[in-house]
Design an enzyme around this catalytic site. Structure first.
Site, PDB file in Angstrom:
ATOM      1  CG  ASP A   1      -2.109   0.915   1.095  1.00  0.00           C
ATOM      2  OD1 ASP A   1      -1.927   2.098   0.761  1.00  0.00           O
ATOM      3  OD2 ASP A   1      -3.244   0.446   1.322  1.00  0.00           O
TER       4      ASP A   1
ATOM      5  CG  ASN B   1      -7.356   1.239  -8.161  1.00  0.00           C
ATOM      6  OD1 ASN B   1      -6.829   0.824  -9.197  1.00  0.00           O
ATOM      7  ND2 ASN B   1      -6.725   1.217  -6.985  1.00  0.00           N
TER       8      ASN B   1
ATOM      9  CB  CYS C   1      -7.764 -17.326 -18.041  1.00  0.00           C
ATOM     10  SG  CYS C   1      -9.580 -17.194 -18.058  1.00  0.00           S
TER      11      CYS C   1
ATOM     12  CB  CYS D   1     -15.232   4.239  -0.413  1.00  0.00           C
ATOM     13  SG  CYS D   1     -15.539   2.473  -0.616  1.00  0.00           S
TER      14      CYS D   1
ATOM     15  CG  LEU E   1      -9.031   6.386  12.144  1.00  0.00           C
ATOM     16  CD1 LEU E   1      -8.742   7.186  13.402  1.00  0.00           C
ATOM     17  CD2 LEU E   1      -7.979   5.317  11.922  1.00  0.00           C
TER      18      LEU E   1
ATOM     19  CB  CYS F   1     -14.163 -15.128 -17.059  1.00  0.00           C
ATOM     20  SG  CYS F   1     -12.751 -16.041 -17.727  1.00  0.00           S
TER      21      CYS F   1
END
Length: 273
Positions: free
Chosen positions: A63, A132, A250, A190, A72, A176
């Site tokens: 991060d 994101n 994939c 958010c 918090l 997929c």
């Protein structure tokens, strides 16, 4: 039979050890495992907390953000005294206090095409606890390319979703389900839309559950299923996810052989398309 567990560990993990489906062998496997958690925020907090408590031997935390007061309300491994500190440092300190058996490796970086393969290459399982689409698609593509199991979680307002991509022969991947990211601004984050604080706690705890089961080789995972939760209605829905044979990552004839083949800033489109 302790399988190398000392008396303190037998005491700490006693509720695991007495489970027939975990036992000392399973606990020893957890202590010998490694997990990378990308994102130390609302989803990453409960993931880190419960993986550390379970005795995952090595936790990577990636991060690049710092703790803010607004975090918090839901990011429960950080506190008032951590404001303005790097989240990876706060997370590492939390884990050290919770369980000294766990070694934490901090990566104070934003995941990118330049570093993603180096980041995930040293871990058994990757947890997508990001917020994101660029990071979600990037982690998906990198995990498919390296055959690394991936736990995905996401939250929005009162809702959340979880799935697990085990990377077996018939495993689907995130593309997929969503071939490319939605247009910018179509799904508010958010900070714009808000989120009920307990929802990422619930979703992150389910992600931690999936990771532990995967490392133990026990039970059925959410492989091939998207588990969705609506806190407002207290309703759960499970949607099947099938591998798309035409998936560019994939599928049977993938066109993505490197993360450089994808234009991540432009809705995570395949660069050759």
């Amino acid at each position: 039979m302790s399988l190398g567990l000392d008396q303190t560990q037998l005491d700490r993990y006693s509720r695991h050890v007495i489970l027939d489906d975990v036992g000392p062998e399973g606990q020893a496997a957890l202590l010998d495992s490694s997990v990378l958690v990308v994102g130390a925020g609302g989803l990453g907090s409960p993931v880190i907390q419960y993986l550390a408590a379970a005795g995952i031997g090595r936790l990577g935390v990636a991060d690049d953000d710092v703790v803010e007061r607004s975090n918090l309300q839901r990011q429960v491994i950080h506190g008032e005294s951590d404001i303005d500190r790097p989240k990876v440092d706060s997370a590492a300190e939390f884990v050290a206090e919770l369980n000294p058996d766990v070694t934490v490796r901090t990566h104070e970086v934003r995941v990118s095409p330049d570093n993603v393969l180096d980041l995930i290459g040293d871990y058994d399982v990757v947890v997508d606890a990001t917020d994101n689409f660029q990071a979600r698609f990037l982690l998906n593509d990198a995990c498919v390319l390296t055959d690394t199991p991936l736990s995905h979680g996401a939250v929005y307002r009162f809702e959340g979703q979880v799935t697990t991509f085990e990377r077996g022969a018939d495993s689907p991947c995130y593309r997929c389900l969503f071939p490319e990211a939605p247009p910018e601004g179509a799904v508010p984050d958010c900070a714009t839309a808000g989120v009920l604080g307990v929802v990422p706690g619930l979703i992150g705890t389910i992600q931690a559950t999936e990771v532990i089961k995967l490392l133990l080789g026990y039970g059925e995972s959410l492989e091939g299923r998207l588990w969705s939760f609506d806190a407002a209605a207290m309703d759960v829905e499970t949607v099947p996810i099938r591998r798309n044979p035409d998936c560019p990552v994939c599928g049977d004839d993938p066109v993505v052989t490197s993360v450089d083949d994808v234009d991540y800033p432009d809705r995570c489109r395949i660069a050759s398309e």
